[in-house]
Write a protein that holds these residues in place. Structure first.
Motif, PDB file in Angstrom:
ATOM      1  N   LYS A  33      46.962  35.277  43.360  1.00 50.46           N
ATOM      2  CA  LYS A  33      47.994  36.232  43.713  1.00 50.46           C
ATOM      3  C   LYS A  33      48.716  35.819  45.000  1.00 50.46           C
ATOM      4  N   ASP A  34      49.665  36.647  45.406  1.00 49.96           N
ATOM      5  CA  ASP A  34      50.500  36.290  46.562  1.00 49.96           C
ATOM      6  C   ASP A  34      49.683  36.088  47.834  1.00 49.96           C
ATOM      7  N   ASN A  35      48.608  36.877  48.001  1.00 53.39           N
ATOM      8  CA  ASN A  35      47.773  36.712  49.194  1.00 53.39           C
ATOM      9  C   ASN A  35      47.071  35.361  49.211  1.00 53.39           C
ATOM     10  N   HIS A  36      46.637  34.902  48.041  1.00 57.65           N
ATOM     11  CA  HIS A  36      46.009  33.587  47.969  1.00 57.65           C
ATOM     12  C   HIS A  36      47.021  32.495  48.334  1.00 57.65           C
ATOM     13  N   ALA A  62      49.706  32.827  50.130  1.00 54.72           N
ATOM     14  CA  ALA A  62      50.033  32.920  51.552  1.00 54.72           C
ATOM     15  C   ALA A  62      48.992  32.205  52.401  1.00 54.72           C
ATOM     16  N   GLU A  63      47.733  32.237  51.989  1.00 52.84           N
ATOM     17  CA  GLU A  63      46.655  31.617  52.757  1.00 52.84           C
ATOM     18  C   GLU A  63      46.526  30.116  52.504  1.00 52.84           C
ATOM     19  N   ALA A 114      45.939  26.716  46.406  1.00 52.94           N
ATOM     20  CA  ALA A 114      45.147  27.820  45.865  1.00 52.94           C
ATOM     21  C   ALA A 114      44.645  27.490  44.469  1.00 52.94           C
ATOM     22  N   GLU A 128      50.177  34.118  39.702  1.00 55.09           N
ATOM     23  CA  GLU A 128      51.284  35.058  39.858  1.00 55.09           C
ATOM     24  C   GLU A 128      52.427  34.369  40.601  1.00 55.09           C
TER      25      GLU A 128
END
Length: 274
Positions: free
Chosen positions: A157-160, A162-163, A169, A186
């Motif tokens: 997802k977007d949080n992954h 971003a990290e 990822a 995603e």
């Protein structure tokens, strides 16, 4: 599988410690009846409740059965006190599950009017403690369960991103999953769809994209030689938008509203002779 603990928790919540209301003598019959048109579901759970209480379930319609007002979903017999104690729990379960199944059936019909191949899927936006019942209701309505829990598939997802970045990822999780576990990624732009596929995504989720953008993303994947990668449209898709999304060529349309916003189907339990 429903557990005795789940059933006891449901009944304890409703019956409490000193139930006077349902202290009715004698034996009786009961009929769980639909009061509006819809798709039946949740009958296994209701049957389990009455079995636990010691009532006999004589008849039960199958999940997925189309019902009309006046149709009997369950026919029971046993002590009046038993049937009345199980009434509210059974009605709540069947009404909610049938509402989910009905909403799913409507979405499936809307999608299939455009393309037979497209699937309607649920999400993990389920009621805590009722996921199994709601997912079964989705199946009863002709839909797909999607992943049942976090162990069934990795979703990047977007949080992954971003990290770790998109490619980072996907690589990170590919190194950690079983060969049998799919990775869904995603994306929120047309350009990211073929990039995700090239990096190893099995499924590309086109998140919060308008139908026109979804169509572009599906075409971009095909042009890049990733026609075997599944595509999923997701993000606030309501019933009215299903036909337009189905026409884009996407493989799956996932809808959280199937479980978190489905209106309950109106059902009632009647005891005594009809």
């Amino acid at each position: 599988m429903l557990t005795t603990t789940q059933i006891e928790r449901w009944l304890s919540e409703d019956v409490g410690h000193h139930d006077v209301t349902n202290q009715v003598p004698g034996e009786t019959t009961g009929r769980l009846v639909a009061k509006e048109t819809g798709t039946a579901a949740g009958l296994e759970a209701a049957t389990a409740v009455f079995d636990y209480l010691g009532a006999d379930v004589l008849e039960a319609v199958d999940g997925g059965t189309r019902v009309d007002p006046g149709d009997e979903l369950l026919v029971l017999e046993g002590p009046a006190r038993t049937l009345l104690r199980g009434e509210r729990v059974a009605v709540n379960l069947v009404g909610h599950a049938s509402g989910v199944a009905t909403s799913t059936a409507e979405a499936v019909a809307a999608a299939r009017a455009e393309r037979d191949e497209v699937r309607i899927a649920a999400t993990r936006k389920t009621t805590p403690g009722l996921r199994g019942i709601e997912k079964r209701a989705v199946v009863a309505g002709g839909g797909d369960t999607h992943r049942l829990d976090l162990s069934h598939m990795v979703m990047v997802k977007d949080n992954h991103v971003a990290e770790m970045g998109l490619e980072g990822a996907i690589s990170h999780f590919r190194e950690r999953v079983s060969f049998a576990t799919k990775i869904e990624v995603e994306v929120e732009s047309v350009a990211d769809a073929p990039q995700a596929a090239a990096a190893g995504a099995d499924i590309v989720m086109l998140d919060n994209m308008a139908p026109a953008a979804v169509r572009e993303a599906v075409a971009a994947l095909e042009e890049a030689g990733h026609e075997d990668v599944l595509t999923e449209a997701s993000g606030g898709i309501g019933l009215e938008a299903v036909p337009e999304y189905a026409a884009t060529g996407v493989d799956v349309i996932s809808m959280g509203s199937l479980t978190h916003s489905a209106p309950s189907l109106d059902v009632s339990l009647y005891t005594g002779e009809p």
